[in-house]
Design an enzyme around this catalytic site. Structure first.
Site, short mmCIF file in Angstrom:
data_model
loop_
_atom_site.label_atom_id
_atom_site.label_comp_id
_atom_site.label_asym_id
_atom_site.label_seq_id
_atom_site.Cartn_x
_atom_site.Cartn_y
_atom_site.Cartn_z
N HIS A 1 -12.71 4.64 56.06
CA HIS A 1 -13.88 3.85 56.42
C HIS A 1 -14.60 3.39 55.16
O HIS A 1 -15.06 4.19 54.36
CB HIS A 1 -14.81 4.70 57.28
CG HIS A 1 -16.01 3.98 57.79
ND1 HIS A 1 -15.97 2.66 58.20
CD2 HIS A 1 -17.29 4.38 57.96
CE1 HIS A 1 -17.17 2.30 58.61
NE2 HIS A 1 -17.99 3.33 58.46
N ASP B 1 -9.33 0.56 58.78
CA ASP B 1 -10.62 1.23 58.94
C ASP B 1 -10.75 1.70 60.39
O ASP B 1 -10.60 0.90 61.32
CB ASP B 1 -11.75 0.27 58.59
CG ASP B 1 -13.11 0.94 58.49
OD1 ASP B 1 -13.45 1.73 59.38
OD2 ASP B 1 -13.83 0.65 57.52
N SER C 1 -20.92 -0.01 56.62
CA SER C 1 -20.78 0.23 58.05
C SER C 1 -21.90 -0.48 58.82
O SER C 1 -22.06 -1.69 58.69
CB SER C 1 -20.79 1.74 58.28
OG SER C 1 -20.31 2.07 59.54
#
Length: 511
Positions: free
Chosen positions: A481, A453, A225
């Site tokens: 995610h 995502d 991320s």
């Protein structure tokens, strides 16, 4: 394992109270040339690069902890002002030849690397990887154990999380602006020393210090991320120091804050549509068996009812209103394994019991049962607001952008547009700007993108892989995610082969 860890076992990214506003600044040439050899390090930084870590027991079986010194201000390392960076490791378990350290970061910004290492990466990464690498992480400056940014007390944060983020009139707009100003003023009052020095570039420079004091010539790294932006920033600053680097759930550093926020809004809409399609197949779907559009309209109507009349949540001071309910839904959209929990929480809330959605919101905000918050949201804002200029200059700019946000997501668009106002009133001017990161001369870097995502849209991974001179894109056709360690044998095998053998996946590989 608490709900937040369940939802985000492989990555952390913050949306509802302050969207990803990440960017970068260029590094100075002398810092970019730093290496493990003291003679190659600028004089002002040599004491930092030459330091030795003293390892001690963490209190968590199998892990060791230490503290690393870094200059508060890299532009003035001789000032005598330092910041303590908390570090943890789990040494390679063997057998096989050791490959050095593997530094991991869960994202955020604001996620605790040490918490992630101890709760997941240090025990949950593939055994073959843990056998060959010392698993290492750190809390970036401003986060958790590393000179944490502090902003609001627990009760004040409770109030902040309940502020209506879809204002219907001038009075509600004024309350929202006042809440953002109070948050920013609290950060300035309680964290003035660290606040100007928590950019992603600062954290990347700290990561090179860590590489050196660990004794590694190259940095081996897995970032999830926001951790992909941190990793790409490192690679751009120190391309010759890049070892094996995996950037999973990638961000696009070339996108300005407004575009990032709007892209992410569309990402959550994609995730909601996936949830809605699955929900319609279940007999207990609280949104009915209609189309995703119809289900979205029903959810939006439910949020509207909560805006007018919150429902009990089990906490008299925090009934479930629209703001907390929206955060709870968004929290569950990070991982498809949370969809059953979301169905139940929505069912209960529609029947007058908001406890389930409140629990999801609390997990998102890292609020403990004692009413105390981790500093996740404070650090998140501090880093984001330093990394890029704000998405909006004021209320008029939000009004102008509302149609595009609502087009990106009819359900979440308005709230996420107004949430993007958070950096507008920040007390420290941004030091970074959006720009491509190329990392000229770096070893092959694997960029991983998940097609649906919610938090880091797939097109961001495509963009980052294209920007990096040595980037190669690995695609996971799926929901949720990030991708590594989330159930795809194809993804895991490709990344494990790269980490263990140095063989990057072929261009265009799709799982």
């Amino acid at each position: 394992m608490d709900t937040r860890r369940l939802l985000r076992t492989t990555g952390t990214v913050i949306a509802a109270a302050g969207l990803l506003l990440s960017g970068c600044t260029s590094g100075s040439p002398d810092v970019a040339s730093a290496s493990a050899e003291p003679s190659a390090v600028p004089a002002g930084l040599r004491p930092y690069y030459a330091q030795k870590l003293s390892w001690r027991d963490c209190g968590v079986q199998g892990f060791q902890c230490s503290t690393m010194k870094a200059p508060l201000d890299y532009a003035n390392p001789g000032s005598g002002q330092d910041v303590d960076i908390a570090v943890a490791r789990r040494t390679a378990t063997g057998p096989g030849k050791k490959l050095g350290s593997l530094v991991v970061n869960p994202g955020g910004p604001g996620g605790s690397g040490i918490g992630y290492l101890q709760a997941y990466a240090g025990i949950g990464y593939p055994a073959a990887v843990r056998a060959r690498y010392d698993m290492v992480s750190f809390d970036p400056r401003g986060v958790a154990r590393s000179s944490p940014v502090e902003c609001l007390t627990g009760p004040a944060m409770d109030r902040f999380t309940q502020v209506d983020q879809t204002p219907d009139d001038q009075a509600e707009r004024a309350r929202l602006v006042a809440a953002f100003k109070e948050f920013a003023a609290g950060c300035e009052q309680r964290s003035a020393r660290i606040l100007p020095h928590v950019s992603t570039v600062d954290a990347a420079r700290d990561m090179d210090l860590l590489r050196a004091v660990l004794g590694d010539e190259k940095l081996n790294y897995v970032g999830a991320s926001y951790g992909t932006f941190l990793g790409a920033t490192y690679a751009d600053l120190f391309p010759g120091r890049v070892g094996r680097m995996v950037l999973d759930g990638a961000m696009d550093p070339s996108r300005p804050a407004l575009d990032l926020n709007r892209d992410q809004t569309a990402g959550f809409d994609t995730a909601f549509r996936s949830f809605a399609k699955d929900c319609a197949k279940q007999s207990d779907c609280p949104l009915g068996q209609g189309t995703p559009e119809a289900q979205g309209q029903r959810l939006k109507e439910f949020f509207r009812k909560l805006d007018a009349q919150p429902v009990p949540s089990g906490d008299p001071a925090r009934p479930l209103g629209e703001a907390l309910a929206t955060t709870g839904v968004i929290a569950a959209l990070y991982d498809e394994s949370a969809w059953p929990q979301l169905r139940q929480a929505l069912t209960d809330a529609m029947n007058g019991d908001g406890a389930g959605l409140l629990a999801l919101a609390d997990s998102y905000y890292e609020r403990g049962a004692d009413g105390k918050y981790a500093n996740l949201m404070f650090a998140n804002a501090a880093v984001n607001c330093l990394d890029q200029p704000p998405a909006f200059g004021g209320l008029e700019a939000v009004d102008a952008a509302l149609p595009s946000f609502e087009k990106a997501s009819p359900v979440f668009g308005a709230g996420l547009a107004w949430a993007s106002l958070n950096c507008t009133y920040w007390p420290v001017k941004a030091t970074g700007t959006a720009k491509p990161l190329k990392a000229h001369g770096a070893a092959p870097i694997v960029v991983v993108g998940t097609t649906r995502d919610p938090a880091t849209p797939y097109k961001w991974a495509q963009a980052l892989a294209g920007q990096l001179d040595s980037g190669t894109l690995l695609t996971y056709d799926g929901d949720g995610h990030t991708a590594y360690g989330r159930g795809s044998d194809c993804i895991d095998a490709a990344i494990n082969r790269y980490l263990l053998e140095g063989q990057a996946p072929p261009a265009g590989k799709r799982c």
